[in-house]
Each structure stands twice: as C-alpha cells, then as structure tokens.
Design a protein around this motif. Structure first.
Motif, short mmCIF file in Angstrom:
data_model
loop_
_atom_site.label_atom_id
_atom_site.label_comp_id
_atom_site.label_asym_id
_atom_site.label_seq_id
_atom_site.Cartn_x
_atom_site.Cartn_y
_atom_site.Cartn_z
N ALA A 68 0.04 -3.66 3.57
CA ALA A 68 -0.81 -4.12 2.46
C ALA A 68 -1.57 -2.97 1.78
CB ALA A 68 -1.76 -5.21 2.94
N PRO A 69 -2.23 -2.05 2.51
CA PRO A 69 -2.97 -0.99 1.82
C PRO A 69 -2.09 -0.08 0.95
CG PRO A 69 -3.68 -1.14 4.11
CD PRO A 69 -2.47 -2.02 3.97
N ILE A 70 -0.91 0.30 1.46
CA ILE A 70 -0.04 1.19 0.67
C ILE A 70 0.53 0.44 -0.54
CG2 ILE A 70 2.03 0.84 2.10
CD1 ILE A 70 1.05 4.06 0.25
N ILE A 71 0.83 -0.82 -0.37
CA ILE A 71 1.33 -1.61 -1.50
C ILE A 71 0.26 -1.70 -2.58
CG2 ILE A 71 2.02 -3.93 -2.23
CD1 ILE A 71 3.42 -4.17 0.56
N LYS A 72 -0.95 -1.99 -2.19
CA LYS A 72 -2.05 -2.05 -3.17
C LYS A 72 -2.23 -0.72 -3.88
CE LYS A 72 -6.88 -3.43 -3.76
NZ LYS A 72 -6.77 -3.13 -5.13
N MET A 73 -2.14 0.37 -3.11
CA MET A 73 -2.31 1.70 -3.70
C MET A 73 -1.22 2.02 -4.72
SD MET A 73 -2.42 5.46 -1.94
CE MET A 73 -0.68 5.76 -2.14
N ILE A 74 0.05 1.78 -4.37
CA ILE A 74 1.12 2.15 -5.32
C ILE A 74 1.14 1.20 -6.52
CG2 ILE A 74 2.51 3.35 -3.59
CD1 ILE A 74 4.46 1.01 -3.65
#
Length: 192
Positions: free
Chosen positions: A140-146
């Motif tokens: 979830a955090p990396i998806i939100k970031m990209i």
C-alpha cells in the motif's frame, strides 16, 4: 492500446490458481492468465515480472522436495526464455512453530516488487499503468507513492473470500490505495 507492466506475486497467484483448479477439477493456464487480464483492461502486456522463491531444499532433499524443485525449475526455465518476462527470485525459509511443525515462508520477494515499482521508469519510461497480482497490504505505501509522485495507475487483481481464518483475506487498506481493483475469477485462467 496502451502498454502496461504486470507484476505477479507468484506465491499468492499459485494459491488462487490451485483454488480454481480444485473447484473446476481441471488445470488452469499460467501465461494465458496474464494476457487475459491485460485484455480485460484493454491494455497490452509490455513486460511481465514474476516474483517467486524456489521451494525449500533440505541438505538431503526428500522426494517431495525434489519433485517441487523440478516443477519450479520448469516454470523458471520457461519464463527465462521469454524476452518479455523477468523472474525475480527470493528464497524459501523453513520455520518451526511452537509444536515443532514446519511451515515455509518466502523471503525477499516483496522487496523485489517494491524495488521494481520504484525503478521501472528507468527501463520503461512510457509506462503509466501497472497491473499487480497480489493481496499483500505491505504494498500500500509504495502504491500510494507511485500514484501520487509518478502519476502511475496501479490496477490490483486480487482474490479473497469471507472466511475469517481464510488463506484469502482482504486488505481494505490495499483496496483503497490502488487506482482500481478486480477480483480474480475462473475465466481469467482459461484459454482466450
């Protein structure tokens, strides 16, 4: 038609594939599934990343361990021959629970997925859509970031059921951060 990348958490994918095989009593497709998913999204598969770990091998492997390794090696060899596919390998760890019963855990597979999500623009600068096949809320955090920083649409193909202690649980957090999510269905695993 727009190009996309497909990132597959193979540990999860194998469980879902097996579930559909048990229900239908027939083998399901591997590579065809990813083509079907792209077709569902009206996208063209530019590159496939498969994240997997070889099965655990004892110092003196059992017949079952040897059989599992042979199957793994066949899939890896098939994927390695495809210029449009990349295998990222983690490792398999055997852990014993408090009753002395072993269970197995993949290591470093999630790290590969996160690394590729961070760096894929270096090799695929024109890609703006990623299809992720997984159920892991750690992404979830990396998806939100990209999504926020790189304006990338992440389409999640996942599977879950309502059983409280099910191996297929649902992460509402993961479902909320992706651009779109789709529950895998049996037709995704069929011939085109």
């Amino acid at each position: 038609m727009e190009d996309c990348l497909v990132l597959v958490d193979n540990g999860f994918f194998k469980l879902v594939k097996k579930e559909f095989e048990i229900e239908s009593k027939k083998k399901k497709k591997f590579l065809q599934t990813f083509r079907n998913i792209c077709k569902n999204e009206n996208l063209r598969l530019k590159h496939l990343f498969v994240y997997m770990a070889p099965p655990f091998q004892s110092r003196i492997p059992t017949n079952e361990e040897n059989s599992m390794k042979m199957k793994y090696d066949l899939i890896k060899k098939m994927l390695d021959k495809k210029e449009w596919a990349t295998v990222r390998e983690g490792r398999c760890q055997r852990i014993f629970n408090e009753k002395g019963k072993p269970f197995f855990n993949q290591k470093a597979v999630d790290s590969w997925i996160v690394a590729d999500m961070c760096l894929f623009k270096d090799d695929f600068p024109n890609i703006n859509k990623i299809i992720l096949i997984s159920s892991d809320s750690d992404f979830a955090p990396i998806i939100k970031m990209i999504k926020d920083k790189m304006n990338i649409n992440v389409i999640l193909y996942t599977y879950f059921d309502k059983g409280r202690k099910s191996k297929f649980h649902r992460s509402n957090h993961l479902l909320k951060v992706v651009s779109k999510w789709v529950k895998l269905k049996e037709e995704d695993f069929e011939d085109a």
